[in-house]
Scaffold this active site. Structure first.
Site, mmCIF file in Angstrom:
data_model
loop_
_atom_site.group_PDB
_atom_site.id
_atom_site.type_symbol
_atom_site.label_atom_id
_atom_site.label_comp_id
_atom_site.label_asym_id
_atom_site.label_seq_id
_atom_site.Cartn_x
_atom_site.Cartn_y
_atom_site.Cartn_z
ATOM 1 N N GLY A 1 0.804 -1.223 0.000
ATOM 2 C CA GLY A 1 0.000 0.000 0.000
ATOM 3 C C GLY A 1 0.835 1.270 0.000
ATOM 4 O O GLY A 1 2.024 1.238 -0.313
ATOM 5 N N ASN A 2 0.176 2.391 0.324
ATOM 6 C CA ASN A 2 0.770 3.727 0.180
ATOM 7 C C ASN A 2 1.294 3.867 -1.255
ATOM 8 O O ASN A 2 2.471 4.113 -1.497
ATOM 9 C CB ASN A 2 1.878 3.963 1.210
ATOM 10 C CG ASN A 2 2.266 5.434 1.241
ATOM 11 O OD1 ASN A 2 3.378 5.799 0.919
ATOM 12 N ND2 ASN A 2 1.324 6.280 1.586
ATOM 13 N N LYS B 1 13.271 -2.239 -8.137
ATOM 14 C CA LYS B 1 13.819 -1.381 -7.085
ATOM 15 C C LYS B 1 14.265 -2.273 -5.932
ATOM 16 O O LYS B 1 15.304 -2.073 -5.333
ATOM 17 C CB LYS B 1 12.786 -0.369 -6.588
ATOM 18 C CG LYS B 1 13.451 0.748 -5.818
ATOM 19 C CD LYS B 1 12.517 1.453 -4.902
ATOM 20 C CE LYS B 1 12.331 0.663 -3.672
ATOM 21 N NZ LYS B 1 11.917 1.392 -2.503
ATOM 22 N N HIS C 1 4.249 1.635 -8.071
ATOM 23 C CA HIS C 1 3.294 0.526 -7.947
ATOM 24 C C HIS C 1 2.375 0.467 -9.176
ATOM 25 O O HIS C 1 2.089 -0.597 -9.702
ATOM 26 C CB HIS C 1 2.419 0.707 -6.700
ATOM 27 C CG HIS C 1 3.171 0.678 -5.406
ATOM 28 N ND1 HIS C 1 3.331 1.795 -4.619
ATOM 29 C CD2 HIS C 1 3.784 -0.335 -4.741
ATOM 30 C CE1 HIS C 1 4.010 1.481 -3.529
ATOM 31 N NE2 HIS C 1 4.307 0.194 -3.575
ATOM 32 N N ARG D 1 8.583 4.990 1.608
ATOM 33 C CA ARG D 1 9.365 5.585 2.707
ATOM 34 C C ARG D 1 9.848 7.000 2.389
ATOM 35 O O ARG D 1 10.318 7.700 3.278
ATOM 36 C CB ARG D 1 10.531 4.676 3.090
ATOM 37 C CG ARG D 1 10.046 3.382 3.725
ATOM 38 C CD ARG D 1 11.165 2.546 4.305
ATOM 39 N NE ARG D 1 10.662 1.457 5.127
ATOM 40 C CZ ARG D 1 10.538 0.196 4.725
ATOM 41 N NH1 ARG D 1 10.873 -0.138 3.499
ATOM 42 N NH2 ARG D 1 10.069 -0.736 5.546
ATOM 43 N N GLY E 1 8.836 -5.189 -8.597
ATOM 44 C CA GLY E 1 9.685 -4.082 -9.031
ATOM 45 C C GLY E 1 11.153 -4.406 -8.817
ATOM 46 O O GLY E 1 11.530 -5.023 -7.814
HETATM 47 P P1 AMP Z 1 5.975 -2.346 -1.543
HETATM 48 O O1 AMP Z 1 4.587 -1.806 -1.434
HETATM 49 O O2 AMP Z 1 7.030 -1.378 -1.154
HETATM 50 O O3 AMP Z 1 6.121 -3.703 -0.917
HETATM 51 O O4 AMP Z 1 6.209 -2.580 -3.092
HETATM 52 C C1 AMP Z 1 5.330 -3.373 -3.855
HETATM 53 C C2 AMP Z 1 5.959 -3.625 -5.195
HETATM 54 O O5 AMP Z 1 6.217 -2.385 -5.840
HETATM 55 C C3 AMP Z 1 7.308 -4.340 -5.093
HETATM 56 O O6 AMP Z 1 7.394 -5.296 -6.138
HETATM 57 C C4 AMP Z 1 8.295 -3.225 -5.277
HETATM 58 O O7 AMP Z 1 9.523 -3.654 -5.807
HETATM 59 C C5 AMP Z 1 7.560 -2.348 -6.264
HETATM 60 N N1 AMP Z 1 8.071 -0.984 -6.247
HETATM 61 C C6 AMP Z 1 8.200 -0.156 -5.174
HETATM 62 N N2 AMP Z 1 8.763 1.012 -5.545
HETATM 63 C C7 AMP Z 1 9.000 0.929 -6.869
HETATM 64 C C8 AMP Z 1 9.580 1.812 -7.837
HETATM 65 N N3 AMP Z 1 10.032 3.015 -7.510
HETATM 66 N N4 AMP Z 1 9.662 1.386 -9.123
HETATM 67 C C9 AMP Z 1 9.207 0.145 -9.473
HETATM 68 N N5 AMP Z 1 8.657 -0.732 -8.607
HETATM 69 C C10 AMP Z 1 8.556 -0.349 -7.331
#
Ligand code: AMP
Length: 282
Positions: free
Chosen positions: A31-32, A151, A37, A189, A149
């Site tokens: 989320g967020n 990242k 995403h 973050r 992602g």
């Molecule tokens: P998270 O919500 O942080 O667990 O991220 C969910 C998904 O979004 C994960 O597969 C991350 O790698 C991807 N993600 C987060 N930030 C980015 C970004 N800046 N570019 C591409 N994918 C991202």
């Protein structure tokens, strides 16, 4: 968009669609949501008929002194963003639904390689939490493809390896990193930073790019390049957790003969721990 909390209900709905020949694409998140995403959702759409996303801040992947309690939770805004991206199903389980006996007592899944390096070395238990939740989500959604992602490059590699090891019939697709105009990788973050701090924090990416340029021009003195990068970051208010030049395939330290290289960094800038990376193919 169909918002579902009950795993069995979601599973039944998706099985009906699968039986009708629909290809299911899955984008798990905490989320967020930001443009990073949403780019994963767009990529998933190119490979599937039905898009499923999930929002679950997974307690099992946070260490005792990490930001689980303060992690930004913005469910209503997230729902609107996913609706606008025409996501078909959003899964929003609670901790009680996912870990009815508590996260300590739950069955866990652990990859026995790749996870003791980079973020895994610094965040003990983190990847066990990641592989466990992704397994649970995969078993509920049973997607044909899932997008992660790059990242979180190590996470992407860990999930791909887990899927291969366990022979799960799921194709894992990696999405390129989405960035702010100044180059800072988008991250939930980043919310902990002011606009001015975000500008200064873009030095993380600039430093990686400079080191990449050196490597592309034939400099293979990796230890010295790492020291140079750490120095530049330390001099600019970063607290470096790691800065490494590794092989893309197994995250082991790169040697001059390696062609597929990854520069990976994690550093605190004020309260948030930021991560970034760059693939170099020589
Ligand atoms: P998270 O919500 O942080 O667990 O991220 C969910 C998904 O979004 C994960 O597969 C991350 O790698 C991807 N993600 C987060 N930030 C980015 C970004 N800046 N570019 C591409 N994918 C991202």
């Amino acid at each position: 968009m169909n918002i579902i909390q009950d795993p069995l209900l979601l599973q039944n709905e998706l099985l009906k669609l699968k039986r009708r020949g629909k290809k299911i694409g899955f984008v798990p998140t905490m989320g967020n949501l930001h443009e990073g995403h949403l780019s994963l959702v767009e990529l998933a759409r190119q490979h599937s008929d039905i898009i499923v996303s999930s929002i679950f801040v997974n307690p099992m992947q946070f260490g005792p002194n990490e930001d689980y309690d303060n992690y930004p939770r913005t469910l209503e805004a997230d729902k609107n963003k996913l609706k606008q991206c025409n996501v078909d199903f959003l899964f929003t389980p609670t901790n009680e639904i996912i870990y009815p006996f508590g996260k300590e007592q739950h069955t866990s899944v652990e990859l026995n390689r790749l996870t003791n390096k980079l973020c895994g070395a610094k965040r003990p238990g983190h990847f066990k939490g990641v592989t466990t939740i992704v397994n649970i989500l995969f078993n509920i959604v049973q997607p044909d493809i899932a997008v992660f992602g790059k990242k979180d490059y190590q996470q992407f590699l860990v999930i791909q390896s887990m899927v291969n090891d366990l022979m799960m019939p799921i194709k894992i697709i990696g999405a390129e990193i989405k960035r702010e105009k100044n180059g800072l990788a988008l991250s939930s973050r980043n919310q902990y930073l002011t606009e001015a701090q975000k500008d200064s924090a873009s030095l993380l990416q600039q430093t990686i790019k400079e080191i990449a340029e050196n490597i592309k021009q034939g400099d293979s003195s990796y230890s010295e390049l790492i020291e140079k990068a750490k120095h530049a970051l330390l001099n600019n208010n970063f607290k470096v957790d790691y800065f490494e030049i590794v092989r893309q395939s197994d995250l082991e330290a790169a040697s001059p003969s390696d062609k597929a290289i990854l520069i990976a960094v994690a550093a605190w800038y004020g309260s948030p721990r930021l991560i970034d990376n760059l693939e170099i193919n020589l």
